[in-house]
Write a protein that holds these residues in place. Sequence first.
Motif, short mmCIF file in Angstrom:
data_model
loop_
_atom_site.label_atom_id
_atom_site.label_comp_id
_atom_site.label_asym_id
_atom_site.label_seq_id
_atom_site.Cartn_x
_atom_site.Cartn_y
_atom_site.Cartn_z
N ALA A 3 0.85 -1.19 0.00
CA ALA A 3 0.00 0.00 0.00
C ALA A 3 0.88 1.24 0.00
CB ALA A 3 -0.91 0.00 1.23
N SER A 4 0.62 2.16 -0.89
CA SER A 4 1.38 3.40 -0.99
C SER A 4 0.97 4.33 0.15
CB SER A 4 1.12 4.07 -2.34
OG SER A 4 1.54 5.41 -2.32
N GLN A 5 1.95 4.79 0.94
CA GLN A 5 1.64 5.70 2.04
C GLN A 5 1.09 7.02 1.52
OE1 GLN A 5 1.81 4.88 5.37
NE2 GLN A 5 0.62 6.77 5.49
N MET A 8 -2.48 6.42 0.84
CA MET A 8 -3.19 6.32 2.12
C MET A 8 -3.44 7.70 2.70
SD MET A 8 -3.55 3.01 3.23
CE MET A 8 -3.27 3.01 5.00
N ALA A 20 -9.24 3.73 2.91
CA ALA A 20 -7.81 3.64 3.18
C ALA A 20 -7.48 2.37 3.94
CB ALA A 20 -7.36 4.87 3.97
N ARG A 21 -8.31 2.04 4.93
CA ARG A 21 -8.08 0.83 5.71
C ARG A 21 -8.23 -0.43 4.85
NH1 ARG A 21 -11.02 2.15 9.56
NH2 ARG A 21 -12.95 1.03 9.06
N TYR A 23 -7.76 -0.60 1.65
CA TYR A 23 -6.59 -0.60 0.76
C TYR A 23 -5.37 -1.20 1.47
CZ TYR A 23 -2.77 1.56 -2.00
OH TYR A 23 -1.64 1.79 -2.74
N ARG A 24 -5.17 -0.79 2.71
CA ARG A 24 -4.05 -1.32 3.49
C ARG A 24 -4.23 -2.80 3.80
NH1 ARG A 24 -4.61 0.73 9.05
NH2 ARG A 24 -6.00 -1.08 9.06
N ASP A 25 -5.49 -3.19 4.14
CA ASP A 25 -5.74 -4.57 4.54
C ASP A 25 -5.52 -5.56 3.41
OD1 ASP A 25 -6.38 -3.67 7.04
OD2 ASP A 25 -8.55 -3.85 6.81
N GLU A 27 -2.99 -5.90 1.76
CA GLU A 27 -1.65 -6.46 1.90
C GLU A 27 -1.65 -7.78 2.64
OE1 GLU A 27 1.14 -3.88 3.70
OE2 GLU A 27 0.74 -2.18 2.39
N GLU A 28 -2.63 -7.93 3.55
CA GLU A 28 -2.67 -9.12 4.40
C GLU A 28 -3.54 -10.22 3.81
OE1 GLU A 28 -4.00 -7.73 8.17
OE2 GLU A 28 -2.42 -6.22 8.35
#
Length: 247
Positions: A3-5, A8, A20-21, A23-25, A27-28
């Motif tokens: 995820a690109s900071q 985000m 945003a969350r 998008y980050r999730d 990754e998992e």
Amino acid sequence: MMASQSTMDKLHDMRLSVMARAYRDQEELPAASGLSFDERLAMIVDAEWDSRRTNKRLRHLRQAGFPEQDANIADVRYDDDRKLDRAQMAELSNCSWIASRRNIIVTGASGAGKTWISNALGVAACNAFYTVRYTRLPELLDELTVFKDEEWLKQRKKYIKCDLLIIDDWLLEQVKPNEAREIMEVIEARDRTGSLILCSQFPPSAWHANLGNGAIADAVIDRVVYKSYTIHIAGEESMRKRMRGME
């Protein structure tokens, strides 16, 4: 997939925190790497969409001012002596009557459960993303029969602009001429903008006298009754007594 900071940060700046969350999730999620760009984007957008709809529904419930916030049509009691129509209640719970700007009149003795049923229908309306306001007629009149300043206009709009207005304790006694005029103004405006639920111990045939008879009474009753569903709660035993019997 990282995820690109920067992305985000921009999402947070635009108040898209759920997106945003999500998008980050991603990754998992091991399976996410095998998804197409459109599929990953759809998952992120769906998360934001669902969150916003949930928040909107909760906001509608909070703003409605229900005294019975947990009322639910699924919990209506159909005791034989209450003579409630289960099919009618199921039909009204789908809220199509609000889309058609129709009304509901709920009648019954004191303690019959009129407020609870009106609130259950109001909760169903909030869940369908309609705006709802609950009030008692004495409180509405206290707010609207005052000096007509900016605060008065704000309160009046609150009762007119919502999709559904629930008025409890409707015409339990004769109102004053200035109060009858305010009632007519609200009913007239809502006849064009939305639906009503009126809860009263008395049937519409008894309302005329309490509105002072005359043209105002005719106008109010005509605008309400001709396009209303009626729910009459029969039975001599109050809901409080019925509920105590279940303890």
